[in-house]
Design an enzyme around this catalytic site. Structure first.
Site, mmCIF file in Angstrom:
data_model
loop_
_atom_site.group_PDB
_atom_site.id
_atom_site.type_symbol
_atom_site.label_atom_id
_atom_site.label_comp_id
_atom_site.label_asym_id
_atom_site.label_seq_id
_atom_site.Cartn_x
_atom_site.Cartn_y
_atom_site.Cartn_z
ATOM 1 N N GLU A 266 0.841 -1.195 0.000
ATOM 2 C CA GLU A 266 0.000 0.000 0.000
ATOM 3 C C GLU A 266 0.873 1.242 0.000
ATOM 4 O OE1 GLU A 266 -2.337 0.271 3.580
ATOM 5 O OE2 GLU A 266 -3.001 2.320 3.157
ATOM 6 N N ASP B 19 -4.325 -0.457 9.861
ATOM 7 C CA ASP B 19 -5.438 0.383 10.312
ATOM 8 C C ASP B 19 -6.671 0.097 9.454
ATOM 9 O OD1 ASP B 19 -4.882 1.510 7.885
ATOM 10 O OD2 ASP B 19 -4.201 3.439 8.672
ATOM 11 N N ASP C 264 -8.126 1.790 7.041
ATOM 12 C CA ASP C 264 -7.902 1.961 5.605
ATOM 13 C C ASP C 264 -7.145 0.774 5.033
ATOM 14 O OD1 ASP C 264 -9.235 4.216 5.161
ATOM 15 O OD2 ASP C 264 -7.474 5.533 4.914
#
Ligand code: 0RA
Length: 653
Positions: free
Chosen positions: A437, A517, A519
């Site tokens: 990510e 987290d 997200d």
């Protein structure tokens, strides 16, 4: 088998039968994987299915309508049914009770009951004796002929004679077993896995009440976790369950039910506004994930019937190109369930039906009943034909877009994506790719990795939600194109869009690495959804993994500890801070970016120290429902799902 010690005693007190009994179950204990697939968590749960399948057989024969599964406090399993009860009379030839024969002789399950329609019986159809052989303890209790009988076993051997222990006015069988810890890699049952199988069985066999109770834990009200499954209308309700968060195109699920050449065929189907095809097929209650002749027959029947109806109605006259088979299945949710007397299972996971005669059986059932339906429901028929035409047009547009993209790709030299930092090893079995990510964490991962076998592909922000996007949008998406190209598999075309050339895949470990987290977990789900919808083979082959970065670092002076959970953290603080003055500092890692290259390597990427979670599909139907719910439009069920599962979250996803 000559390597068994008992073989020498084939004289004197031992009858040949005795030895055979022993050999039977010793063989199961020696090579358990041959009988139940494997000795991992899958095989462990298979034991329960095997016992439940016997009760389902009793129900299909018309003698049982309730099956209760219980995970007991000590982790053992009890399966109770209200069938006729396993026979207990003396079995002349074997010189022991029928119960003992059923429990200790391999394949003896249906011996006395040739006439009944026996088509259940588990993936391997090995019978309950196999469960007995793989259990450190098993107790069978039978209610029959007004009496209660009981016999106990250890690793498949009786530890007592069959005993009459009381009187009763009911009938049924209660089997309690404890899986042998020396055989299975884990003996811990998962409520979710068992309950989704029981739900599936309830839909596949209408009219049976199945319950599951977990006595290992209690909720805040002091209640055991428990679920009940009962389906009055079977497959039709299965479709409604799977499509709960999709928007249906026609009011009622279409039902097809017929017995063709002695083979019962049941099919339910519904069209929805989505773009994905969700067909789940079963043979004798077994999910045939590799498909087979029943699926081929279904597709052929569906395509031919819809095409001929559309042709006759004149709706296709304006189309300037051919409709492909895929177009008839866009937005289709369907369950196909056939009961085959002597199924031949083929394929890697033995979940592909091979019986050639079944193709025509299903094809004919679909053709006859679906063409009737279309004639009788012209309004629905029109909606379906319109959907098919839209799908064809979209596919046509998508192909043009894809060709353009691929041409551009060739012009720019083709090859691997610019953002990929590849590994040097060329052996897919040894190579891994991290899908990371964000560019910044991607950069850290590139520094921290072992470049020999670890490749890094940074993904920018959130990847496209494939659950909501149309096909051509998916293939135009930059991040998704990068994933396809990096993996070295080609984007499918038209008819074979779901057949991936998986043998060309460049890495056998594809590892999703996102922030720890909300997200990050959303991005993980997006990527998993993408693989589930477009590269299911990757998951089926066990190539997809999720990295687990630590949540905290607890530090004191020169010593430090990484922590993956709250419990870890509390323990680390206690241990590091023990007895001395404070000075313990805690760092919460909100993102991968907060770790330096060395930390990322040692906590999350080093095969010696990292923990990877392998993504697997326990139930394809359930996974389908969950992904469409998590990623679809409707928010309330998604919230409800997340809240309900928060406590029992299954890390193996
Ligand atoms: C053999 C013969 C009969 C029933 C069963 C086995 C039987 C096995 C299991 C395993 C779990 N529950 C079960 N219920 C029944 C037929 C008995 C008859 O003819 O009465």
């Amino acid at each position: 088998m000559s390597d068994l010690p008992n073989n020498n005693h084939n004289n004197g007190d031992y009858s040949a039968n005795n030895i055979q009994v022993l050999e039977g179950l010793e063989a199961v204990r020696k090579r358990p994987a041959m009988y139940i697939g494997d000795v991992s968590i899958k095989g462990l749960h298979h034991l329960v299915y095997e016992v439940v399948d016997n009760s389902i057989d009793e129900a299909l024969a018309g003698y049982c309508d309730k099956i209760d599964v219980c995970i007991n406090e000590d982790g053992s399993i009890t399966v109770k049914d209200n069938g006729r009860g396993i026979p207990v009379d003396m079995h002349e030839k074997e010189g022991k009770s029928a119960l003992e024969v059923v429990m200790t002789v391999l394949h003896a399950g249906g011996k006395f009951d040739k006439d009944s329609y026996k088509v259940s019986g588990g993936l391997h159809g090995v019978g309950v004796s196999c469960v007995n052989g793989l259990s450190s303890y098993l107790k069978a209790v039978v209610h029959r002929d007004g009496k209660i009988y009981e016999q106990e076993y250890k690793t498949g051997h009786p530890i007592s004679d069959i005993k009459e222990i009381g009187e009763t006015d009911i009938t049924g069988t209660i089997i309690t077993f404890k899986p042998d810890a020396s055989i299975f890699s884990t003996t811990e049952y998962k409520f979710e896995i068992l309950s989704s199988r029981l739900r599936e069985l309830a839909y596949l066999n209408k009219g049976i009440k199945l319950t599951i109770t977990d006595k290992r834990e209690k909720d805040d009200e002091g209640e055991h976790r428990r679920e009940e499954f009962y389906s009055k209308e079977g497959l039709k309700e299965f479709i409604d369950y799977l499509d709960a968060t999709r928007v249906k195109l026609i009011e009622e699920v279409i039902n097809i039910s017929a017995i063709k050449n002695g083979t019962p065929v049941e099919i339910a189907l519904q069209y929805n506004t989505s773009f994905s095809e969700n067909i789940h097929s079963y043979v004798n209650n077994i999910n045939t994930i590799e498909g087979g002749t029943h699926l081929t027959g279904f597709r052929r029947g569906l395509t031919r019937t819809l095409k001929s109806y559309a042709d006759k109605s004149g709706a296709l006259s304006k189309l300037k190109f051919e409709i492909s088979g895929d177009d008839f299945r866009e937005g289709l949710t369907s369950i196909i369930s056939v009961k085959v007397q002597e199924p031949q299972f083929e394929g890697q996971t033995k979940t592909k039906l091979g019986n050639s005669e079944i193709s025509l059986v299903v094809d004919q059932a679909v053709s006859e009943m679906l063409s009737n339906y279309l004639e009788e429901n012209p309004k629905d028929a029109k909606i379906i034909v319109q959907k098919v035409i839209l799908a064809a047009q979209a596919r046509h547009a998508a192909r043009k877009a894809r060709e353009l993209v691929q041409r551009k790709n060739v012009l720019s030299g083709g090859g691997l994506p610019g953002k990929l930092a590849d590994c040097s090893d060329r052996n897919p079995e040894l190579s891994e790719i991290y899908l990371v990510e964000g560019d910044s964490a991607g950069g850290t991962a590139k520094q921290g990795r072992d470049r020999k076998f670890q490749a890094i592909l940074p993904l920018r922000g959130k990847i496209l939600n494939v659950e909501k996007a149309m096909y051509h949008k998916v293939f135009e998406n930059e991040e998704i194109k990068n994933i396809f190209t990096a993996l070295g598999v080609s984007i499918g075309t038209e008819e074979d869009s779901k057949a991936l050339n998986i043998e060309k895949i460049r890495y056998h470990k594809i590892i999703i690495m996102t922030d720890a987290d909300v997200d990050g977990s959303h991005i993980t789900t997006l990527i998993m959804t993408f693989f589930f919808r477009f590269m299911k083979e990757v998951i089926e082959n066990g190539y997809l993994y999720i990295a687990t970065p630590p949540l905290y670092q607890v530090k004191k002076g020169k010593s430090s500890r990484y922590c993956w959970s709250e419990e870890d953290r509390i323990q680390a603080i206690e241990e590091l801070g023990k007895g001395k003055d404070s000075g313990v500092s805690i760092q919460r890692y909100k993102g991968l970016g907060e770790m330096n290259a060395e930390q990322l390597w040692s906590t999350t990427m080093n095969p010696e120290t990292r923990t990877l979670r392998q993504v697997s599909i326990d139930s394809a139907a359930e996974a389908d429902r969950v992904f469409s719910m998590l990623m679809g439009d409707e928010v309330p069920p998604r919230r409800e799902f997340i809240e309900r599962h928060a406590k029992y979250a299954n890390i193996d996803a």
